[in-house]
Write an enzyme that holds these catalytic residues in place. Structure first.
Site, mmCIF file in Angstrom:
data_model
loop_
_atom_site.group_PDB
_atom_site.id
_atom_site.type_symbol
_atom_site.label_atom_id
_atom_site.label_comp_id
_atom_site.label_asym_id
_atom_site.label_seq_id
_atom_site.Cartn_x
_atom_site.Cartn_y
_atom_site.Cartn_z
ATOM 1 N N ASP A 179 -0.329 6.281 -9.834
ATOM 2 C CA ASP A 179 0.638 6.842 -8.882
ATOM 3 C C ASP A 179 1.863 5.946 -8.887
ATOM 4 O OD1 ASP A 179 0.341 5.092 -6.094
ATOM 5 O OD2 ASP A 179 -1.576 5.299 -7.131
ATOM 6 N N GLU A 184 -1.435 6.362 6.201
ATOM 7 C CA GLU A 184 -1.754 4.942 6.343
ATOM 8 C C GLU A 184 -0.812 4.320 7.366
ATOM 9 O OE1 GLU A 184 -0.641 2.478 2.844
ATOM 10 O OE2 GLU A 184 -0.097 4.398 1.910
#
Length: 252
Positions: free
Chosen positions: A54, A141
């Site tokens: 990613d 997150e």
């Protein structure tokens, strides 16, 4: 008595030398881990055949044919954050990655400070709905002051749920949830099991049964040829399944 004192002195010196050697060894090991030379998760991750990365603007300009040639099968690219921010490299990376054999997807960093519907609309405006691409990802997150003062369960779900619904309506597949083990335990639990789970666990293997996750981010300290941004490292991931299983998740 003098011999006894000398013996004690030699013992203390030997202990100090031993402690110093341990400290040096731990420092060397920490440096190797920090630089990505030694990574405890790599052996466990090697069991999985399907690998990917990613990336975001921090990796800078990416030579996608070079990067894709590193035994990779998929790539997720940061697209958006909150209700207004677009990753400056998203469009170029999306086009470049789509021109390779990689399975490609985009991810959105969830803000706790704007409505989920607005964030979904922003991602939909930026990320094309293209057949054969991986589902959109919502990255959940802690960030900033929210690490010390996190939202309540109701507050987080009040943002997340409308976003997931809107993305699924638009892209035609359930979004992927990227998160940490702590946030999954504290906020999501089993209520979100219908969504593919991408778990971040870079210090150890995920403390979850294999059936509970589809993607595992096992390292954020690897380096690969093919990019030249301010961030020298790149995130590495594995998929719990075959390449056919991964292809089955893509948008119709």
């Amino acid at each position: 008595m003098s011999g006894e004192r000398a013996g004690r002195g030699r013992g203390r010196r030997a202990l100090a030398v031993a402690v110093g050697a341990v400290v040096v060894l731990l420092g060397v090991l920490a440096l190797l881990v920090w630089n990505g030379v030694l990574w405890p998760n790599r052996l466990a991750a090697d069991r999985y055949a399907v690998r990917g990365v990613d990336v975001s603007a921090y990796q800078g300009e990416i030579d996608w044919p070079v990067l894709a040639d590193q035994d990779l099968d998929f790539a997720f690219i940061k697209a958006t954050e909150g209700s207004a921010h677009e990753d400056e490299r998203f469009a170029a990376s999306w086009e470049g990655a789509r021109a390779t054999d990689l399975l490609v997807g985009a991810y959105h960093f969830l803000s706790f400070e704007s409505p989920g519907a607005d964030q979904a609309a922003h991602m939909i405006d930026v990320v094309p709905a293209e057949s054969g691409t991986l589902p959109p990802v919502v990255d959940v997150e802690y960030y900033g002051d929210f690490a010390a003062d996190p939202p309540t369960v109701d507050e987080l779900r009040g943002i997340l749920d409308p976003m997931l619904d809107a993305l699924e309506d638009h892209y035609g597949v359930p979004p992927i949830l990227y998160t940490t083990q702590q946030i999954r335990a504290d906020y999501l639990g089993d209520d979100y099991d219908r969504y593919p789970l991408w778990i971040r666990s870079v210090a150890s293997t995920p403390d979850l049964p294999r059936r509970d996750w589809e993607f595992w981010q096992y390292s954020d300290r690897d380096t690969l040829p093919g990019y030249a941004g301010e961030e020298e490292h790149i995130d590495m991931n594995v998929f719990d399944g075959t390449i056919g299983d991964l292809s089955a998740l893509t948008q119709p």
